[in-house]
Enzyme design. Structure first.
Site, PDB file in Angstrom:
ATOM      1  N   HIS A 156      48.016  39.640  35.588  1.00 56.83           N
ATOM      2  CA  HIS A 156      47.028  38.514  36.957  1.00 56.83           C
ATOM      3  C   HIS A 156      47.876  37.531  36.400  1.00 56.83           C
ATOM      4  O   HIS A 156      46.669  36.406  37.352  1.00 56.83           O
ATOM      5  CB  HIS A 156      45.632  38.725  36.193  1.00 56.83           C
ATOM      6  CG  HIS A 156      45.057  40.151  36.435  1.00 56.83           C
ATOM      7  ND1 HIS A 156      43.776  40.337  36.145  1.00 56.83           N
ATOM      8  CD2 HIS A 156      45.965  41.183  37.388  1.00 56.83           C
ATOM      9  CE1 HIS A 156      43.728  41.807  36.113  1.00 56.83           C
ATOM     10  NE2 HIS A 156      44.936  42.446  36.897  1.00 56.83           N
ATOM     11  N   CYS A 169      51.293  27.418  45.879  1.00 63.65           N
ATOM     12  CA  CYS A 169      51.276  26.421  47.645  1.00 63.65           C
ATOM     13  C   CYS A 169      50.367  27.864  48.776  1.00 63.65           C
ATOM     14  O   CYS A 169      51.020  28.439  49.052  1.00 63.65           O
ATOM     15  CB  CYS A 169      52.184  25.922  48.239  1.00 63.65           C
ATOM     16  SG  CYS A 169      52.184  25.318  49.285  1.00 63.65           S
ATOM     17  N   GLY A 197      40.630  43.755  23.224  1.00 60.89           N
ATOM     18  CA  GLY A 197      40.078  43.719  24.162  1.00 60.89           C
ATOM     19  C   GLY A 197      40.189  43.564  25.613  1.00 60.89           C
ATOM     20  O   GLY A 197      39.314  42.718  26.095  1.00 60.89           O
TER      21      GLY A 197
HETATM   22  C1  BJW Z   1      36.693  42.078  22.030  1.00 59.33           C
HETATM   23  C2  BJW Z   1      35.868  41.332  21.826  1.00 59.33           C
HETATM   24  C3  BJW Z   1      37.172  40.785  20.067  1.00 59.33           C
HETATM   25  C4  BJW Z   1      35.269  40.978  22.789  1.00 59.33           C
HETATM   26  N1  BJW Z   1      37.773  41.680  19.708  1.00 59.33           N
HETATM   27  N2  BJW Z   1      36.942  43.006  21.201  1.00 59.33           N
HETATM   28  C5  BJW Z   1      39.854  51.629  42.324  1.00 59.33           C
HETATM   29  C6  BJW Z   1      38.449  51.693  41.728  1.00 59.33           C
HETATM   30  C7  BJW Z   1      37.864  51.460  42.002  1.00 59.33           C
HETATM   31  C8  BJW Z   1      37.866  49.652  41.845  1.00 59.33           C
HETATM   32  C9  BJW Z   1      39.100  48.915  42.565  1.00 59.33           C
HETATM   33  C10 BJW Z   1      40.459  50.387  42.217  1.00 59.33           C
HETATM   34  N3  BJW Z   1      41.136  48.830  42.595  1.00 59.33           N
HETATM   35  C11 BJW Z   1      40.967  48.527  42.902  1.00 59.33           C
HETATM   36  C12 BJW Z   1      39.489  48.187  42.772  1.00 59.33           C
HETATM   37  C13 BJW Z   1      39.012  46.571  43.152  1.00 59.33           C
HETATM   38  C14 BJW Z   1      39.662  45.899  42.067  1.00 59.33           C
HETATM   39  C15 BJW Z   1      38.276  45.544  41.191  1.00 59.33           C
HETATM   40  O1  BJW Z   1      39.087  46.584  40.167  1.00 59.33           O
HETATM   41  N4  BJW Z   1      36.938  46.263  40.951  1.00 59.33           N
HETATM   42  C16 BJW Z   1      36.430  46.630  40.003  1.00 59.33           C
HETATM   43  C17 BJW Z   1      35.322  45.284  38.995  1.00 59.33           C
HETATM   44  C18 BJW Z   1      35.220  47.945  39.900  1.00 59.33           C
HETATM   45  N5  BJW Z   1      40.659  45.122  41.174  1.00 59.33           N
HETATM   46  C19 BJW Z   1      41.407  44.698  42.216  1.00 59.33           C
HETATM   47  O2  BJW Z   1      40.765  43.368  43.417  1.00 59.33           O
HETATM   48  C20 BJW Z   1      42.403  43.930  42.009  1.00 59.33           C
HETATM   49  N6  BJW Z   1      43.367  44.404  43.542  1.00 59.33           N
HETATM   50  C21 BJW Z   1      43.734  45.488  43.929  1.00 59.33           C
HETATM   51  O3  BJW Z   1      43.961  46.529  43.138  1.00 59.33           O
HETATM   52  O4  BJW Z   1      44.769  45.495  44.605  1.00 59.33           O
HETATM   53  C22 BJW Z   1      44.723  46.243  45.663  1.00 59.33           C
HETATM   54  C23 BJW Z   1      45.316  45.873  46.976  1.00 59.33           C
HETATM   55  C24 BJW Z   1      46.832  46.403  47.415  1.00 59.33           C
HETATM   56  C25 BJW Z   1      46.989  46.047  48.391  1.00 59.33           C
HETATM   57  C26 BJW Z   1      46.743  45.369  49.281  1.00 59.33           C
HETATM   58  C27 BJW Z   1      45.464  44.217  49.223  1.00 59.33           C
HETATM   59  C28 BJW Z   1      45.348  44.788  48.050  1.00 59.33           C
HETATM   60  C29 BJW Z   1      43.329  42.773  41.425  1.00 59.33           C
HETATM   61  C30 BJW Z   1      41.766  42.426  39.733  1.00 59.33           C
HETATM   62  C31 BJW Z   1      42.493  40.844  39.899  1.00 59.33           C
HETATM   63  C32 BJW Z   1      41.280  41.205  38.750  1.00 59.33           C
HETATM   64  N7  BJW Z   1      41.317  38.948  38.619  1.00 59.33           N
HETATM   65  C33 BJW Z   1      40.724  38.825  37.551  1.00 59.33           C
HETATM   66  C34 BJW Z   1      40.556  37.293  37.628  1.00 59.33           C
HETATM   67  C35 BJW Z   1      42.324  36.778  37.065  1.00 59.33           C
HETATM   68  C36 BJW Z   1      42.544  35.661  36.974  1.00 59.33           C
HETATM   69  C37 BJW Z   1      40.776  34.857  35.871  1.00 59.33           C
HETATM   70  O5  BJW Z   1      41.610  35.183  34.542  1.00 59.33           O
HETATM   71  O6  BJW Z   1      40.570  33.804  36.271  1.00 59.33           O
HETATM   72  O7  BJW Z   1      41.125  39.139  36.104  1.00 59.33           O
HETATM   73  S1  BJW Z   1      38.846  39.053  37.665  1.00 59.33           S
HETATM   74  C38 BJW Z   1      38.923  39.244  35.288  1.00 59.33           C
HETATM   75  O8  BJW Z   1      38.985  40.090  34.921  1.00 59.33           O
HETATM   76  C39 BJW Z   1      40.717  39.009  35.006  1.00 59.33           C
HETATM   77  C40 BJW Z   1      40.960  39.724  34.113  1.00 59.33           C
HETATM   78  O9  BJW Z   1      41.601  39.456  33.879  1.00 59.33           O
HETATM   79  C41 BJW Z   1      39.830  41.060  34.454  1.00 59.33           C
HETATM   80  C42 BJW Z   1      40.027  42.110  33.443  1.00 59.33           C
HETATM   81  O10 BJW Z   1      38.446  41.518  32.420  1.00 59.33           O
HETATM   82  P1  BJW Z   1      38.995  41.961  30.646  1.00 59.33           P
HETATM   83  O11 BJW Z   1      40.211  40.946  30.850  1.00 59.33           O
HETATM   84  O12 BJW Z   1      38.828  43.373  30.313  1.00 59.33           O
HETATM   85  O13 BJW Z   1      37.747  40.962  30.129  1.00 59.33           O
HETATM   86  P2  BJW Z   1      36.181  41.526  30.135  1.00 59.33           P
HETATM   87  O14 BJW Z   1      35.026  40.375  29.519  1.00 59.33           O
HETATM   88  O15 BJW Z   1      35.297  42.627  31.063  1.00 59.33           O
HETATM   89  O16 BJW Z   1      35.801  42.463  28.866  1.00 59.33           O
HETATM   90  C43 BJW Z   1      35.904  41.712  27.617  1.00 59.33           C
HETATM   91  C44 BJW Z   1      36.062  42.846  26.546  1.00 59.33           C
HETATM   92  O17 BJW Z   1      37.267  42.286  24.799  1.00 59.33           O
HETATM   93  C45 BJW Z   1      34.582  43.640  26.178  1.00 59.33           C
HETATM   94  O18 BJW Z   1      35.130  44.977  26.645  1.00 59.33           O
HETATM   95  C46 BJW Z   1      34.486  42.968  24.604  1.00 59.33           C
HETATM   96  O19 BJW Z   1      33.491  43.867  23.986  1.00 59.33           O
HETATM   97  C47 BJW Z   1      36.235  43.085  24.160  1.00 59.33           C
HETATM   98  N8  BJW Z   1      35.718  41.751  22.872  1.00 59.33           N
HETATM   99  N9  BJW Z   1      35.460  39.719  21.943  1.00 59.33           N
HETATM  100  C48 BJW Z   1      37.838  42.967  20.237  1.00 59.33           C
HETATM  101  N10 BJW Z   1      36.670  39.289  19.352  1.00 59.33           N
HETATM  102 ZN    ZN Z   2      53.672  24.518  49.989  1.00 60.88          ZN
END
Ligand code: BJW
Ligand code: ZN
Length: 282
Positions: free
Chosen positions: A132, A140, A221
């Site tokens: 990501h 830009c 995580g």
């Molecule tokens: C612990 C702990 C400890 C806590 N020990 N554990 C198929 C099906 C449905 C939807 C879609 C699909 N394909 C695409 C989509 C849409 C969308 C999507 O997935 N939506 C869902 C929400 C339904 N996906 C997208 O839009 C992606 N793009 C895409 O697929 O494009 C297709 C395309 C093709 C061609 C042209 C155009 C498009 C892009 C997704 C980008 C996500 N971006 C973010 C922001 C990144 C920048 C930033 O950081 O600001 O990424 S959103 C956010 O969520 C961030 C994270 O990387 C991501 C995942 O979150 P993560 O890391 O899992 O964190 P949490 O907080 O959710 O979970 C923490 C976990 O840790 C928990 O389980 C806790 O229990 C645990 N935990 N403490 C162990 N100590």
């Molecule tokens: Zn530029």
């Protein structure tokens, strides 16, 4: 005929996991925000996932940036500045040590992370795929140039801005005073992947390539709800590759996996991947 039970979910047998890891040659650690939680970095979902009154995921969209680039830059500026005081925890360090230890044995450990916080790099992991993007790269919006940027503050107008406090002043910074491109003067944005945006195709190809050769996966995580990353572990499990989840709680994919180690990954991961007696220590 014996009535052997069909497996009813993931095993919690640590010695069985360690026997498998002792033989694995291409290990992928797929990490999410939870791996950095014990370093004091907020996660996205759940109680810790708020910045001011916004759920962090609300701001991680191209629509939010188009509507209010000042607000979105404050959010990312806050997160960049926060990382100055954050350090890798035992889980990041265990993965880096694991990679270094296995390398002379001709075995590979690749970190495929959804995180943009740079803590795997700080811990010393070498083989890292940042799905990501990175907090410390800008892109830009006019000429698309991507550059590493570690300036603090990233621009004068953001100095002392971005406090997560809901009462913080949120007067908009004029777009002309937000980070600008040194080549063409265009508005810069964080080089991260927001919802609805495609992952970089080169990055995605690299990830697919390591997943193809992976013979053991550690899922650390992540809530496993954001695609395409959320599909990686189930896809491996379907292929018969063992997957071990390290998480505080169950996720939508837990039931499809081989092992589940519940708890803080800073506590569960280091002993799980510690030196195994069968390893050659040259
Ligand atoms: C612990 C702990 C400890 C806590 N020990 N554990 C198929 C099906 C449905 C939807 C879609 C699909 N394909 C695409 C989509 C849409 C969308 C999507 O997935 N939506 C869902 C929400 C339904 N996906 C997208 O839009 C992606 N793009 C895409 O697929 O494009 C297709 C395309 C093709 C061609 C042209 C155009 C498009 C892009 C997704 C980008 C996500 N971006 C973010 C922001 C990144 C920048 C930033 O950081 O600001 O990424 S959103 C956010 O969520 C961030 C994270 O990387 C991501 C995942 O979150 P993560 O890391 O899992 O964190 P949490 O907080 O959710 O979970 C923490 C976990 O840790 C928990 O389980 C806790 O229990 C645990 N935990 N403490 C162990 N100590
Ligand atoms: Zn530029």
């Amino acid at each position: 005929m014996s009535e052997d039970r069909v497996s009813s979910g993931p095993s919690t047998d640590m010695s069985a996991f360690r026997e498998l890891f002792a033989k694995a040659r291409n290990i992928v650690a797929l990490s999410g925000a939870g791996i950095s939680a014990e370093s004091g970095v907020p996660t996205f979902r759940g109680a810790g996932g708020y910045w001011r009154t916004y759920q962090a995921t609300q701001l991680a969209t191209p629509e939010s940036f188009a509507a209010n680039p000042s607000l979105v830059w404050e959010f990312y500026h806050y997160r960049r500045e926060l990382m100055g005081s954050k350090h890798p925890n035992a889980a990041h360090k265990a993965l880096a040590e694991f990679e270094a230890r296995l390398k002379p044995q001709g075995r590979k450990v690749t970190v495929v992370t959804q995180n943009i916080d740079g803590l795997h790099h700080k811990a010393g992991s070498q083989d890292i795929i940042e799905l990501h993007g990175s907090l410390f790269h800008t892109r830009c919006t006019s000429c698309s140039q991507v550059l590493e940027n570690r300036d603090s503050p990233i621009c004068p107008a953001l100095k002392d801005r971005g406090a997560p406090d809901p009462d913080a002043e949120d007067a908009r910074i004029p777009v002309s005073e937000l980070p600008r491109c040194s080549e063409c003067g265009g508005l810069l944005r964080p080089h991260v992947v927001w919802f609805g945006e495609a992952l970089d195709s080169v990055v995605m190809d690299r990830a697919q390539s390591v997943l193809r050769s992976c013979d053991l996966c550690l899922l650390v995580g992540t809530s496993s709800v954001v695609y395409p990353a959320a599909g990686f572990a189930p896809m491996l499990a379907t292929r018969g590759v063992p997957v071990a989840e390290f998480n505080l709680e169950e996720t939508p994919v837990t039931g499809a996996l081989t092992f589940q180690f519940k708890g803080k990954c800073g506590e569960t991961l280091p002993p799980a991947i510690a030196l195994h007696p069968s390893e050659q220590t040259a």
